[in-house]
Write a protein that holds these residues in place. Structure first.
Motif, mmCIF file in Angstrom:
data_model
loop_
_atom_site.group_PDB
_atom_site.id
_atom_site.type_symbol
_atom_site.label_atom_id
_atom_site.label_comp_id
_atom_site.label_asym_id
_atom_site.label_seq_id
_atom_site.Cartn_x
_atom_site.Cartn_y
_atom_site.Cartn_z
ATOM 1 N N TYR A 53 0.847 -1.190 0.000
ATOM 2 C CA TYR A 53 0.000 0.000 0.000
ATOM 3 C C TYR A 53 0.885 1.243 0.000
ATOM 4 N N LEU A 54 0.660 2.124 -0.974
ATOM 5 C CA LEU A 54 1.417 3.362 -1.100
ATOM 6 C C LEU A 54 0.580 4.513 -0.562
ATOM 7 N N GLY A 55 1.168 5.319 0.320
ATOM 8 C CA GLY A 55 0.423 6.444 0.883
ATOM 9 C C GLY A 55 1.243 7.155 1.938
ATOM 10 N N ARG A 56 0.671 8.230 2.475
ATOM 11 C CA ARG A 56 1.400 8.991 3.491
ATOM 12 C C ARG A 56 0.965 8.636 4.909
ATOM 13 N N GLY A 57 -0.041 7.773 5.048
ATOM 14 C CA GLY A 57 -0.502 7.374 6.370
ATOM 15 C C GLY A 57 0.404 6.336 7.014
ATOM 16 N N ARG A 58 0.314 6.217 8.328
ATOM 17 C CA ARG A 58 1.148 5.264 9.046
ATOM 18 C C ARG A 58 0.850 3.832 8.639
ATOM 19 N N GLU A 59 -0.364 3.584 8.177
ATOM 20 C CA GLU A 59 -0.742 2.232 7.800
ATOM 21 C C GLU A 59 -0.215 1.829 6.425
ATOM 22 N N ALA A 60 0.367 2.785 5.688
ATOM 23 C CA ALA A 60 0.909 2.476 4.354
ATOM 24 C C ALA A 60 2.165 1.616 4.486
ATOM 25 N N THR A 61 2.322 0.658 3.574
ATOM 26 C CA THR A 61 3.522 -0.180 3.559
ATOM 27 C C THR A 61 4.714 0.611 3.037
ATOM 28 N N PHE A 62 4.483 1.367 1.951
ATOM 29 C CA PHE A 62 5.527 2.196 1.327
ATOM 30 C C PHE A 62 5.088 3.636 1.532
ATOM 31 N N ARG A 63 5.651 4.285 2.561
ATOM 32 C CA ARG A 63 5.191 5.615 2.946
ATOM 33 C C ARG A 63 5.799 6.687 2.064
ATOM 34 N N LEU A 64 4.942 7.582 1.587
ATOM 35 C CA LEU A 64 5.331 8.687 0.711
ATOM 36 C C LEU A 64 4.826 9.973 1.349
ATOM 37 N N SER A 65 5.715 10.704 1.975
ATOM 38 C CA SER A 65 5.331 11.847 2.801
ATOM 39 C C SER A 65 5.182 13.113 1.969
#
Length: 303
Positions: A53-65
């Motif tokens: 999971y790509l996203g900026r949330g803490r639950e994302a696997t691949f964090r994109l801030s």
């Protein structure tokens, strides 16, 4: 202020077949940020059935801030047959491929896509590729750095670059060499003293380190001559990177006492050719640099 984003997702990706393998050459899904914040940041998919999971949330696997990225923006799934599926997860700004928002799309090696304003690339890498990526970062982290600029010392070029060149040629990975020379640097030293020259070199080193990707390498080759190795980029992307850095230097005057010293630089770029060695590559980039200076300085020329 309006922004112009060049969409390079329109380039045609390689259509190499994606098949799982039980041997040491098994290839893994590889996601990497090419443009935006955290450039060079990557994630490796090694498990069959894995969902990233790509996203900026803490639950994302691949964090994109980045504010343009939703908390859970998109996902990439590897199926049992070795295929990879990109899916938008109801994001605010969309997941974009070739200029169009998509709901889902099969990924092929070389595919590029936008997650918000961040450009990512999907590829396949075997264990040798991944090991080399890690070793490259470890060697750069452990290498001696120039005290004034913070860039790698010249010894790194002499010891490590031949290895990077051989690996890039073996794997058919694009590699660009930028040779940079600060314009009228001698005049700064003559007019304001060597402390002013040192301040300029320090500021330029800081600007370079803040504007290159994690997997690019920057070296102080000597005096005001600097080198940047752009790894895993095609020619146009390397030219774009050089031009962005040129503009950043031009609009970043250096504070020295009560003065602000204008700084520009000339750039020579050469892309690695088959069977070329480090000396030949440097020679072509250096010739391009001399052409940039002859044509008026503060520009990028391709060799």
């Amino acid at each position: 202020m309006s922004r112009i984003i060049t969409d390079i997702t329109r380039t045609k990706p390689s259509r190499r077949p994606i098949r799982p393998s039980g041997d040491p050459h098994q290839r893994f899904g590889f996601l990497q940020v090419l443009r935006g914040v955290e450039v060079g940041h990557f994630y490796v998919m090694k498990s069959e059935g894995e969902i990233v999971y790509l996203g900026r949330g803490r639950e994302a696997t691949f964090r994109l801030s980045h504010e343009s990225v939703s908390r859970i923006h998109a996902s990439v799934t590897q199926d049992s047959k070795g295929g990879f599926l990109l899916k938008d997860e109801g994001s605010t700004n969309g997941t974009i491929v070739a200029g169009r928002k998509i709901k889902r799309k099969i990924l092929y090696p070389g595919d590029k896509f936008y997650v918000g304003d961040l450009l990512l690339r999907f590829d396949l890498m075997d264990q040798e590729d991944l090991d080399f990526q890690v070793e490259l970062r470890q060697r750069a982290a452990a290498a001696t750095r120039d005290a004034l600029t913070g860039l790698l010392a010249k010894a790194y070029w002499l010891e490590e670059i031949p290895k990077l060149i051989r690996f890039s040629q073996k794997k058919n990975i694009g590699l660009g060499l930028l040779v940079i020379d600060l314009d009228h640097f001698k005049e700064i030293n003559d007019s304001h003293g060597h402390q002013a020259g040192d301040a300029v070199l320090h500021a330029v080193g800081t600007t370079i380190l803040g504007n290159i990707r994690e997997n690019d390498l920057s070296i102080r080759y000597g005096g005001e001559e600097l080198i940047i190795i752009l790894h895993d980029l095609h020619e146009q992307a390397a030219l774009d990177a050089a031009e962005r850095l040129r503009r950043e230097l031009e609009r970043s005057p250096v504070a020295f006492g009560a003065e602000r010293l204008s700084v520009t630089a000339s750039f020579g770029l050469a892309m690695l050719r088959e069977s070329e060695n480090a000396e030949q590559l440097f020679g072509r980039a250096d010739q391009a640099l001399y052409r940039a200076k002859a044509e008026g300085r503060n520009r990028v020329c391709l060799g």
